[in-house]
Design a protein around this motif. Structure first.
Motif, PDB file in Angstrom:
ATOM      1  N   PHE A 687      10.967   8.036   6.351  1.00  0.00           N
ATOM      2  CA  PHE A 687      10.907   9.293   7.082  1.00  0.00           C
ATOM      3  C   PHE A 687      11.299  10.408   5.885  1.00  0.00           C
ATOM      4  N   ASN A 688      10.815  10.358   4.777  1.00  0.00           N
ATOM      5  CA  ASN A 688      11.319  11.282   3.589  1.00  0.00           C
ATOM      6  C   ASN A 688      10.496  12.627   4.031  1.00  0.00           C
ATOM      7  N   TYR A 689      11.190  13.569   3.909  1.00  0.00           N
ATOM      8  CA  TYR A 689      10.819  15.032   4.438  1.00  0.00           C
ATOM      9  C   TYR A 689       9.616  15.592   3.286  1.00  0.00           C
ATOM     10  N   MET A 690       9.626  14.874   2.098  1.00  0.00           N
ATOM     11  CA  MET A 690       8.822  15.250   1.131  1.00  0.00           C
ATOM     12  C   MET A 690       7.516  14.591   1.238  1.00  0.00           C
ATOM     13  N   GLY A 691       7.359  13.662   2.156  1.00  0.00           N
ATOM     14  CA  GLY A 691       6.168  12.908   2.429  1.00  0.00           C
ATOM     15  C   GLY A 691       5.983  11.646   1.752  1.00  0.00           C
ATOM     16  N   GLN A 692       4.819  10.982   1.871  1.00  0.00           N
ATOM     17  CA  GLN A 692       4.472   9.674   1.516  1.00  0.00           C
ATOM     18  C   GLN A 692       3.334   9.607   0.668  1.00  0.00           C
ATOM     19  N   VAL A 693       3.299   9.084  -0.209  1.00  0.00           N
ATOM     20  CA  VAL A 693       2.002   8.576  -1.048  1.00  0.00           C
ATOM     21  C   VAL A 693       1.564   7.257  -1.116  1.00  0.00           C
ATOM     22  N   ALA A 694       0.400   6.824  -0.639  1.00  0.00           N
ATOM     23  CA  ALA A 694       0.119   5.225  -0.613  1.00  0.00           C
ATOM     24  C   ALA A 694      -1.363   5.275  -1.574  1.00  0.00           C
ATOM     25  N   VAL A 695      -1.357   4.200  -2.032  1.00  0.00           N
ATOM     26  CA  VAL A 695      -2.814   3.753  -2.835  1.00  0.00           C
ATOM     27  C   VAL A 695      -3.625   2.914  -2.001  1.00  0.00           C
ATOM     28  N   ARG A 696      -4.520   3.410  -1.538  1.00  0.00           N
ATOM     29  CA  ARG A 696      -5.593   2.605  -0.756  1.00  0.00           C
ATOM     30  C   ARG A 696      -6.917   2.369  -1.256  1.00  0.00           C
ATOM     31  N   ASN A 697      -6.871   1.441  -2.475  1.00  0.00           N
ATOM     32  CA  ASN A 697      -7.991   1.097  -3.019  1.00  0.00           C
ATOM     33  C   ASN A 697      -8.821  -0.121  -2.258  1.00  0.00           C
ATOM     34  N   VAL A 698     -10.125  -0.024  -2.027  1.00  0.00           N
ATOM     35  CA  VAL A 698     -10.586  -1.023  -1.195  1.00  0.00           C
ATOM     36  C   VAL A 698     -11.281  -2.202  -2.117  1.00  0.00           C
ATOM     37  N   PRO A 699     -11.372  -3.579  -1.980  1.00  0.00           N
ATOM     38  CA  PRO A 699     -11.828  -4.376  -2.685  1.00  0.00           C
ATOM     39  C   PRO A 699     -13.244  -4.434  -2.760  1.00  0.00           C
ATOM     40  N   LEU A 700     -14.089  -4.130  -3.866  1.00  0.00           N
ATOM     41  CA  LEU A 700     -15.526  -4.163  -3.936  1.00  0.00           C
ATOM     42  C   LEU A 700     -16.106  -5.634  -3.848  1.00  0.00           C
ATOM     43  N   SER A 701     -15.568  -6.417  -4.645  1.00  0.00           N
ATOM     44  CA  SER A 701     -15.889  -7.921  -4.418  1.00  0.00           C
ATOM     45  C   SER A 701     -14.728  -8.869  -4.155  1.00  0.00           C
ATOM     46  N   GLY A 702     -15.066  -9.835  -3.246  1.00  0.00           N
ATOM     47  CA  GLY A 702     -13.835 -10.632  -2.770  1.00  0.00           C
ATOM     48  C   GLY A 702     -13.655 -11.723  -3.597  1.00  0.00           C
ATOM     49  N   SER A 703     -12.621 -12.653  -3.150  1.00  0.00           N
ATOM     50  CA  SER A 703     -12.370 -13.955  -4.054  1.00  0.00           C
ATOM     51  C   SER A 703     -13.419 -14.951  -3.812  1.00  0.00           C
ATOM     52  N   ILE A 704     -14.179 -14.880  -2.846  1.00  0.00           N
ATOM     53  CA  ILE A 704     -15.405 -15.793  -2.648  1.00  0.00           C
ATOM     54  C   ILE A 704     -15.962 -16.015  -3.976  1.00  0.00           C
ATOM     55  N   SER A 705     -16.214 -14.996  -4.543  1.00  0.00           N
ATOM     56  CA  SER A 705     -17.235 -15.047  -5.817  1.00  0.00           C
ATOM     57  C   SER A 705     -16.611 -15.970  -6.961  1.00  0.00           C
ATOM     58  N   HIS A 706     -15.071 -16.342  -6.706  1.00  0.00           N
ATOM     59  CA  HIS A 706     -14.753 -17.102  -7.648  1.00  0.00           C
ATOM     60  C   HIS A 706     -14.835 -18.619  -7.375  1.00  0.00           C
ATOM     61  N   VAL A 707     -15.435 -18.990  -6.087  1.00  0.00           N
ATOM     62  CA  VAL A 707     -15.594 -20.403  -5.818  1.00  0.00           C
ATOM     63  C   VAL A 707     -16.767 -20.893  -6.578  1.00  0.00           C
ATOM     64  N   VAL A 708     -16.417 -22.028  -7.458  1.00  0.00           N
ATOM     65  CA  VAL A 708     -17.506 -22.513  -8.198  1.00  0.00           C
ATOM     66  C   VAL A 708     -18.278 -23.672  -7.798  1.00  0.00           C
ATOM     67  N   VAL A 709     -17.827 -24.273  -6.731  1.00  0.00           N
ATOM     68  CA  VAL A 709     -18.385 -25.516  -6.057  1.00  0.00           C
ATOM     69  C   VAL A 709     -19.660 -24.975  -5.191  1.00  0.00           C
ATOM     70  N   GLN A 710     -20.531 -25.865  -5.047  1.00  0.00           N
ATOM     71  CA  GLN A 710     -21.581 -25.398  -3.923  1.00  0.00           C
ATOM     72  C   GLN A 710     -21.175 -25.823  -2.709  1.00  0.00           C
ATOM     73  N   LEU A 711     -20.887 -24.961  -1.911  1.00  0.00           N
ATOM     74  CA  LEU A 711     -20.319 -25.151  -0.562  1.00  0.00           C
ATOM     75  C   LEU A 711     -20.608 -23.965   0.358  1.00  0.00           C
TER      76      LEU A 711
END
Length: 893
Positions: A687-711
């Protein structure tokens, strides 16, 4: 009247006469010793001491045994006498022949012989039982106590004839039956039991007694102590023990020497327990010796800083007051209209982008949020750091700096510069990209600098006002010295493990030491290193784990701790009591045990009433521990205290008196991921009267790209009306649509990954009900059960394996034999998805075409889904009319 014959060797020793008279009120009848018979009369005890009645029959028996020279107490230390051996009655010798009990614990070592044929048990307190037995009869006269003041209930005595006796109940005084259990936290002198009085009388016997008898009595007492200790460890679970055994257990823990020696030994043991770091004592250690040295009320600025004039010049400078963020934030007085507006109106937000942090969202309720501009270069002198920090910070932070940094910006890394710029404006901050491998220590140093800077400024203001109040003219009152909260703690730092607290304290010490010659005085430093440090040899060898696992679980990973830190410019006090601390470093579990729950007697949260800076680091780990502890903490912070705790209300800020502390509190929240529960804390409890700051970066590539097995990855969307019903909807969807596809024996070696423990229990119960061939592993499974389940699953003896996310978080075992994979819900950590999928390559050397992977998701899993497949694919999957989506990973041969 009881008469004993001289022909029966019935001489009563002098020391036993005084003991009998002191304990029971026996008095010698006139002319008894001059005649052929020594007559002793039993006088009724006074009304204010009814507990003596219990000992009348015992002393009667003892006198008779003295005369006959035979007999002993039973193994439980109980005398034998018939019912009519009560005060004022004559008892014939034929009725006072004791017999041994057939109790298997009956040994001579359990008894202390006080005289010829007069035996008492070792360490029997006033609350212990006294049974009366006669030949062929088994009575039980028991003194049952309840608390401090109780009742003695004489159970009816069943004779051979079966004649029942009336039950008599008499009240005890409150202090007549106190337990003699040891207590480290209590300093009151314990009630000395009658047995200890007995021993004390024997120890102080006249010099005429032979040393041989005393040595025998002491040796037998020591043997009895040893036997009773071993007996107490085994427990006393007799059928008639009930309430009696509860009083016997603490009584058996007393020493068998004199009462004075016993009390001294208990106090010494309590002191040793509080000072020994390895001792598992309940009572926490707090430093009470340095209370006056670290008291803000009794210290002044002259004692704290040699350059008092410079500090006074700075404090008197109106320009310094207007530019210092600390004074700007704390000295602003809100109006009631503004407070009402913050509690009712929604927040307005705006977005901007910074070079290093990325996308930022500024939100505020009081006024239109002002977006800050990222400063490319920062001069340490312009940050309004407290005097010693300006020179020590560049040295401490040198390890993170590289040659890339410009000469004008040689104090901060790019990430630290932007983070500290937001911290220094006293806005709330949420940074969800903390990584233990890369930027974790950079962030820790940044918020430690901010917390220490805040504490030093606040304490300097108090000490300066102390000097002004001392030098003012008498009779002049001023309202200009309001510089404190209702309690002293200003900063609360919540960290998951003891290793984190150890590193924070080391950073504090480094920031306060100007140079190697001027070392600060740190009290209890050795003890702190012993309790919060770790032994490198304790780590098991040849343990291969991922790098992020090694970084998170480095050092001492105990998650139950709390410590108060008091800081003055030249010294630091560890283990300070909370109400004398400036900074509190604790784990969620450590805070939970102090705060307690509603209805508990021992609970305290007044020390949280004036917290001005709250730092929650590694919030994602608390999801794996117990998130309820964080919610419980947030509900009890910045509440009005229940007690004044010695505060000077003339020095308390008006914001604290108005119960507006939560509107001035700055919250810094650091996490490795974005999660709805973490977002909820930041949005609903800040409830800070000075306000809030949030970092809202979205992931461009997910962790599925790190799967090495053919699946092939099959994502199946389930429709739920709201976030509450999604739990039941997911279970019904899995049971009715997904599980039937895997019931066939062909689909063996199926691992079901379950993030929530509650879902895991629900599935386990369902599998048992359906009698499916499965095994399960969770965070509570013992090591033998884990090994057995892994072996069954690898050999195919069990078709399904239920596997919890918390087990994977804490152990990171490689599960071999996976051919089919089901994610009951998307993982909390996105990299767990690729780790679990890549475990399939440990099954066979070649590629198996029958490998499958099924993932269940809903629209409420948008953040987790984006971390796995990326933001663009997430938008398509949630907006598409199709409910099934297929991804294929791995290289094609």
């Amino acid at each position: 009247m009881v008469t004993t014959s001289r022909r029966s060797h019935s001489w009563v020793p002098q020391r036993n006469r005084s003991l009998v008279k002191a304990l029971t009120g026996f008095t010698k009848t006139p002319g008894g010793l001059g005649s052929r018979e020594a007559a002793w009369k039993l006088q009724p005890p006074p009304a204010e001491a009814p507990f003596r009645r219990v000992f009348h029959a015992s002393i009667l028996l003892g006198m008779t045994l003295l005369s006959r020279g035979s007999g002993a107490f039973s193994s439980r230390g109980q005398t034998a006498a018939p019912e009519d051996a009560l005060p004022g009655r004559e008892v014939p010798h034929s009725r006072l022949q004791p017999r041994f009990s057939k109790d298997r614990r009956s040994t001579k070592k359990q008894r202390v012989e006080l005289g010829r044929g007069f035996v008492l048990p070792a360490r029997r307190s006033l609350g212990s039982c006294v049974s009366l037995c006669a030949p062929g009869r088994e009575p039980s006269l028991r003194a049952a106590s309840a608390g401090g003041g109780g009742k003695i209930q004489e159970d009816r005595i069943d004779w051979v004839s079966g004649r029942p006796e009336a039950t008599q109940v008499c009240d005890l005084s409150e202090n007549s039956d106190k337990s003699s259990a040891e207590s480290d936290s209590e300093t009151e002198v314990e009630q000395v039991s009658v047995y200890h009085k007995l021993l004390a009388t024997l120890k102080t016997s006249p010099e005429s007694e032979s040393n041989e008898e005393e040595d025998e009595s002491e040796s037998e007492a020591e043997e009895s102590e040893t036997e009773m200790d071993s007996e107490g460890s085994q427990g006393t679970g007799e059928a008639d023990g009930g309430e009696e055994d509860k009083n016997d257990v603490p009584a058996q823990e007393e020493a068998t020497d004199t009462a004075e020696q016993t009390l001294d030994q208990e106090q010494a043991d309590a002191a040793d327990a509080s000072c020994d770091p390895s001792h598992g004592a309940v009572e926490e250690f707090t430093d009470v010796k340095h209370e006056s040295e670290f008291s803000l009320e009794t210290n002044f600025m002259e004692e704290e800083s040699g350059d008092c004039n410079a500090d006074q010049r700075d404090s008197n400078s109106s320009q310094a007051i207007s530019e210092d963020p600390f004074k700007q934030h704390m000295e602003r007085e809100l109006e009631e209209k503004e407070v009402e507006k913050m509690s009712t109106l929604p927040k307005t937000s705006s977005q901007t982008k910074w070079p290093r942090l990325g996308q930022l969202t500024f939100s505020s309720t009081l006024e239109k949020p002002k977006t800050l501009k990222a400063e490319k270069e920062v001069d340490v002198k312009q940050l309004h750091l407290h005097k010693p920090l300006e020179s020590t910070w560049p040295k401490v932070n040198r390890q993170f700096l590289s040659s890339v940094n410009k000469p004008g910006d040689a104090s901060f890394t790019p990430l630290q510069r932007e983070l500290f710029h937001i911290m220094n404006t006293y806005r709330d901050l949420f940074y969800p990209e903390r990584n233990a491998l890369t930027n974790g220590e950079e962030i820790r140093h940044a918020y430690c600098l901010h917390a220490l800077n805040h504490v030093l400024k606040a304490n300097a203001q108090v000490l300066s006002n102390n000097a002004k109040r001392r030098d003012r003219k008498p009779g002049t009152d001023s309202d200009d010295y309001r510089d404190q909260g209702l309690t002293r703690p200003k900063v609360l730092m919540v960290v998951p493990f003891r290793e984190c607290a150890l590193r924070i304290v080391h950073i504090f010490i480094s920031l306060l030491e100007v140079n190697e010659k001027k070392k600060i005085d740190v009290s209890n430093k050795k003890r702190f290193k012993g309790e919060f440090g770790s032994d490198p040899e304790e780590k098991p060898p040849n343990l291969k784990r991922p790098e992020d696992y090694e970084a998170v679980f480095a050092g001492n990973i105990d998650d139950h701790f709390r410590i108060g830190v008091a800081i003055l410019q030249k010294s630091m006090r560890l283990y300070a009591p909370f109400y004398s601390s400036d900074i509190i470093i604790a784990s969620p579990l450590g805070m939970r045990t102090v705060i307690g729950a509603e209805g508990e007697k021992k609970r305290d949260f007044d020390f949280l009433s004036s917290i001005e800076v709250l730092i929650i680091d590694q919030a994602d780990i608390y999801l794996m521990q117990n998130w309820e502890h964080i919610l419980h903490l947030m509900k009890h912070i910045n509440l009005l205290p229940l007690d004044s705790h010695g505060v000077d209300f003339s020095r308390v800020r008006m914001l604290s008196l108005n119960n507006w502390s939560k509107y001035y509190r700055q919250t810094l929240l650091f996490s490795a991921l974005q999660d709805p529960q973490i977002n909820s804390v930041f949005n609903k409890h800040c409830f800070n009267y000075m306000g809030q700051v949030a970092v809202r970066n979205v992931p461009l590539s997910g962790s599925i790209s790190h799967v090495v097995v053919q699946l092939p990855h099959v994502f199946r969307r389930l429709e739920a009306e709201n976030s509450t019903s999604v739990i039941d909807t997911r279970f019904e969807f899995f049971v009715n649509k997904v599980l039937p596809e895997y019931r066939d024996a062909i689909m063996s070696h199926t691992l079901i990954y379950v993030p929530s423990y509650f879902d895991y229990v629900r599935l386990r119960n369902y599998f048992k009900k359906e009698d499916l061939n499965f095994t399960h592993i969770c965070e509570y499974t013992k090591k033998a059960g884990v090994c057995r389940a892994r072996r069954f699953f690898l050999k195919g003896e069990k078709q399904f394996l239920l596997f919890t996310e918390r087990f994977h978080f804490y152990k990171r075992y490689t599960i071999k034999g996976i051919r089919n994979l089901i994610f009951y819900e998307l993982p909390t950590y996105s990299h767990f998805y690729s780790e679990i999928c890549n475990m399939m390559k440990a099954t066979d050397n070649g590629v198996d075409a029958t490998w499958t992977c099924t993932v269940l998701y809903s629209k409420y899993d948008a953040q987790k889904l984006a971390a796995v497949v990326g933001i663009d694919r997430t938008a398509q999957m949630l907006q598409s009319k199709k409910t099934v989506h297929l991804f294929v990973t791995g290289e094609n041969e």
